[in-house]
Design a protein around this motif. Structure first.
Motif, PDB file in Angstrom:
ATOM      1  N   PRO A 134       0.583  -9.782   9.244  1.00 31.94           N
ATOM      2  CA  PRO A 134       0.631  -8.353   8.892  1.00 31.94           C
ATOM      3  C   PRO A 134       0.827  -7.461  10.114  1.00 31.94           C
ATOM      4  N   GLU A 135       0.162  -7.795  11.212  1.00 31.00           N
ATOM      5  CA  GLU A 135       0.259  -6.974  12.424  1.00 31.00           C
ATOM      6  C   GLU A 135       1.660  -7.029  13.025  1.00 31.00           C
ATOM      7  N   HIS A 136       2.261  -8.210  12.990  1.00 30.44           N
ATOM      8  CA  HIS A 136       3.626  -8.381  13.499  1.00 30.44           C
ATOM      9  C   HIS A 136       4.596  -7.554  12.645  1.00 30.44           C
ATOM     10  N   ALA A 137       4.475  -7.672  11.327  1.00 31.97           N
ATOM     11  CA  ALA A 137       5.351  -6.935  10.424  1.00 31.97           C
ATOM     12  C   ALA A 137       5.200  -5.434  10.617  1.00 31.97           C
ATOM     13  N   ARG A 138       3.954  -4.981  10.740  1.00 36.86           N
ATOM     14  CA  ARG A 138       3.716  -3.542  10.921  1.00 36.86           C
ATOM     15  C   ARG A 138       4.376  -3.037  12.201  1.00 36.86           C
ATOM     16  N   ALA A 139       4.274  -3.821  13.273  1.00 36.78           N
ATOM     17  CA  ALA A 139       4.870  -3.415  14.551  1.00 36.78           C
ATOM     18  C   ALA A 139       6.383  -3.291  14.429  1.00 36.78           C
ATOM     19  N   LEU A 140       7.006  -4.172  13.666  1.00 34.21           N
ATOM     20  CA  LEU A 140       8.460  -4.103  13.476  1.00 34.21           C
ATOM     21  C   LEU A 140       8.858  -2.860  12.685  1.00 34.21           C
ATOM     22  N   PHE A 141       8.128  -2.573  11.629  1.00 36.78           N
ATOM     23  CA  PHE A 141       8.461  -1.413  10.803  1.00 36.78           C
ATOM     24  C   PHE A 141       8.213  -0.100  11.543  1.00 36.78           C
ATOM     25  N   GLU A 142       7.264  -0.088  12.457  1.00 35.62           N
ATOM     26  CA  GLU A 142       6.955   1.141  13.186  1.00 35.62           C
ATOM     27  C   GLU A 142       8.051   1.546  14.161  1.00 35.62           C
ATOM     28  N   VAL A 143       8.892   0.581  14.578  1.00 36.72           N
ATOM     29  CA  VAL A 143       9.961   0.913  15.527  1.00 36.72           C
ATOM     30  C   VAL A 143      11.327   0.961  14.854  1.00 36.72           C
ATOM     31  N   TRP A 144      11.351   0.883  13.539  1.00 38.19           N
ATOM     32  CA  TRP A 144      12.628   0.893  12.811  1.00 38.19           C
ATOM     33  C   TRP A 144      13.338   2.228  13.001  1.00 38.19           C
ATOM     34  N   GLN A 145      14.675   2.178  13.096  1.00 40.55           N
ATOM     35  CA  GLN A 145      15.478   3.390  13.218  1.00 40.55           C
ATOM     36  C   GLN A 145      16.537   3.430  12.127  1.00 40.55           C
ATOM     37  N   PRO A 146      16.699   4.544  11.393  1.00 38.25           N
ATOM     38  CA  PRO A 146      15.870   5.751  11.484  1.00 38.25           C
ATOM     39  C   PRO A 146      14.440   5.457  11.050  1.00 38.25           C
ATOM     40  N   ALA A 147      13.511   6.181  11.606  1.00 38.40           N
ATOM     41  CA  ALA A 147      12.098   5.867  11.454  1.00 38.40           C
ATOM     42  C   ALA A 147      11.634   5.953  10.001  1.00 38.40           C
ATOM     43  N   TYR A 148      10.843   4.956   9.595  1.00 36.35           N
ATOM     44  CA  TYR A 148      10.159   5.036   8.312  1.00 36.35           C
ATOM     45  C   TYR A 148       8.985   6.011   8.446  1.00 36.35           C
ATOM     46  N   SER A 149       8.651   6.671   7.364  1.00 34.22           N
ATOM     47  CA  SER A 149       7.412   7.445   7.355  1.00 34.22           C
ATOM     48  C   SER A 149       6.263   6.442   7.390  1.00 34.22           C
ATOM     49  N   PRO A 150       5.071   6.860   7.845  1.00 32.23           N
ATOM     50  CA  PRO A 150       3.928   5.939   7.835  1.00 32.23           C
ATOM     51  C   PRO A 150       3.689   5.326   6.464  1.00 32.23           C
ATOM     52  N   GLU A 151       3.891   6.118   5.405  1.00 33.72           N
ATOM     53  CA  GLU A 151       3.679   5.625   4.048  1.00 33.72           C
ATOM     54  C   GLU A 151       4.688   4.542   3.692  1.00 33.72           C
ATOM     55  N   GLU A 152       5.971   4.765   4.032  1.00 32.25           N
ATOM     56  CA  GLU A 152       7.011   3.790   3.704  1.00 32.25           C
ATOM     57  C   GLU A 152       6.850   2.522   4.528  1.00 32.25           C
ATOM     58  N   ALA A 153       6.464   2.669   5.797  1.00 33.34           N
ATOM     59  CA  ALA A 153       6.241   1.495   6.642  1.00 33.34           C
ATOM     60  C   ALA A 153       5.122   0.631   6.072  1.00 33.34           C
ATOM     61  N   GLU A 154       4.061   1.280   5.633  1.00 29.02           N
ATOM     62  CA  GLU A 154       2.931   0.542   5.050  1.00 29.02           C
ATOM     63  C   GLU A 154       3.337  -0.122   3.740  1.00 29.02           C
ATOM     64  N   ARG A 155       4.149   0.571   2.975  1.00 25.99           N
ATOM     65  CA  ARG A 155       4.614   0.030   1.703  1.00 25.99           C
ATOM     66  C   ARG A 155       5.433  -1.231   1.920  1.00 25.99           C
ATOM     67  N   ARG A 156       6.320  -1.186   2.888  1.00 32.99           N
ATOM     68  CA  ARG A 156       7.174  -2.339   3.155  1.00 32.99           C
ATOM     69  C   ARG A 156       6.387  -3.494   3.766  1.00 32.99           C
ATOM     70  N   MET A 157       5.393  -3.175   4.592  1.00 32.63           N
ATOM     71  CA  MET A 157       4.568  -4.231   5.152  1.00 32.63           C
ATOM     72  C   MET A 157       3.802  -4.951   4.048  1.00 32.63           C
ATOM     73  N   ALA A 158       3.235  -4.170   3.113  1.00 32.00           N
ATOM     74  CA  ALA A 158       2.497  -4.769   2.003  1.00 32.00           C
ATOM     75  C   ALA A 158       3.407  -5.632   1.136  1.00 32.00           C
ATOM     76  N   ALA A 159       4.637  -5.177   0.924  1.00 26.48           N
ATOM     77  CA  ALA A 159       5.584  -5.947   0.122  1.00 26.48           C
ATOM     78  C   ALA A 159       5.940  -7.263   0.809  1.00 26.48           C
ATOM     79  N   ARG A 160       6.113  -7.214   2.110  1.00 28.50           N
ATOM     80  CA  ARG A 160       6.446  -8.431   2.857  1.00 28.50           C
ATOM     81  C   ARG A 160       5.302  -9.429   2.790  1.00 28.50           C
ATOM     82  N   MET A 161       4.084  -8.950   2.892  1.00 24.94           N
ATOM     83  CA  MET A 161       2.928  -9.843   2.821  1.00 24.94           C
ATOM     84  C   MET A 161       2.767 -10.433   1.420  1.00 24.94           C
ATOM     85  N   ALA A 162       3.129  -9.663   0.397  1.00 30.66           N
ATOM     86  CA  ALA A 162       3.018 -10.162  -0.977  1.00 30.66           C
ATOM     87  C   ALA A 162       3.934 -11.360  -1.204  1.00 30.66           C
TER      88      ALA A 162
END
Length: 289
Positions: A134-162
């Motif tokens: 989860p921490e690795h995935a979150r770090a990747l989403f946080e540096v995505w360009q164009p930037a995800y909002s914190p909400e969208e980054a968290e949403r995608r991280m949760a989906a990846r973990m699922a």
């Protein structure tokens, strides 16, 4: 307000529960749930404000859910089912609502993975999503360009973990991963996250149904240099494949095209380090961090 209501209110404010307007099926599900909630609340003569107080949601949030603009949490549906005397109808919608939480394209990938009896994948630029912590995935989403909002980054991280539920399936599917050495050396998220990621890879690589191989950086040219390759096989004998370097990156199911991807993936596996040596290599990297 009781403890359960307080918990629900806090969870309702968590990110990742906005409806994607481009997700037609998702919009339909949420609108149906909202309509049922509103009809049952009004049939009991209960005001939205009173209902919100009972479940720990604000009146404005209740209206958003009833109008299909907000995705309700499973706990909310259970509480609403009880309060409105729905007899299990609202609670039964939890599974569809849970799926809507995740982006449409991720749901489609997860659906295929959930049905596959075999999965083979080569990745050259980053760790495959199924292997990420989860921490690795979150770090990747946080540096995505164009930037995800914190909400969208968290949403995608949760989906990846699922999607990692594939490791818990029974009977277990055969999973094969080939990762470029560079993806293991990149300290995504910092040293501690990197160490945890390497430790996780060692754990996954020791599962009986998983084959994890490393492609050394000093290896000769191989078919994966043109991009990611992924092949999924199903119990009915069909398969789906995808490659960044073939067929414009689109999913393919034609047997002739699939054979080409399987040939390329087989060549990559033959050039990579054997599984035992690969795990030893990861252990060596972990010792160097």
């Amino acid at each position: 307000m009781n403890g359960k209501a307080v918990q629900l209110k806090e969870e309702a404010d968590e990110p990742g529960w906005e409806v994607d307007p481009d997700d037609e099926w998702g919009v339909a599900v949420v609108e149906t749930v909202g309509r049922q909630l509103k009809l049952r609340r009004e049939a009991l003569g209960m005001r939205a404000a009173d209902f919100g107080t009972a479940v720990g949601y604000g009146e404005d949030m209740v209206y958003k859910i009833e109008s299909g603009k907000r995705i309700p949490r499973p706990e909310f549906l259970d509480r609403a089912d009880e309060l409105l005397g729905a007899g299990g109808l609202l609670s039964a919608m939890k599974e569809d609502v849970k799926k809507v939480r995740y982006p449409k394209n991720v749901r489609e990938i997860a659906k295929l993975e959930a049905q596959a009896v075999e999965l083979g994948v080569y990745v050259g630029l980053s760790l495959h999503g199924l292997l990420q912590t989860p921490e690795h995935a979150r770090a990747l989403f946080e540096v995505w360009q164009p930037a995800y909002s914190p909400e969208e980054a968290e949403r995608r991280m949760a989906a990846r973990m699922a999607r990692k539920a594939i490791f818990e399936r029974s009977p277990a599917p055969a999973l094969s991963f080939v990762q470029e050495e560079a993806t293991l050396r990149r300290p995504v998220g910092g040293t501690m996250v990197w160490r945890q990621q390497l430790e996780h890879l060692l754990e996954v690589g020791q599962l009986r149904n998983v084959t994890l191989q490393v492609m050394p950086t000093n290896s000769e040219a191989h078919p994966g240099l043109s991009g990611r390759i992924e092949v999924l096989k199903f119990s009915d004998g069909t398969a789906v494949g995808r490659s960044d370097g073939a067929y414009n990156g689109r999913p393919i199911s034609d047997p002739k095209q699939l054979r080409i991807l399987e040939l390329r993936y087989g060549t990559i596996r033959a050039q990579a380090l054997p599984p035992r040596e690969s795990l030893a290599f990861i252990e060596q990297l972990l010792g160097e961090t």
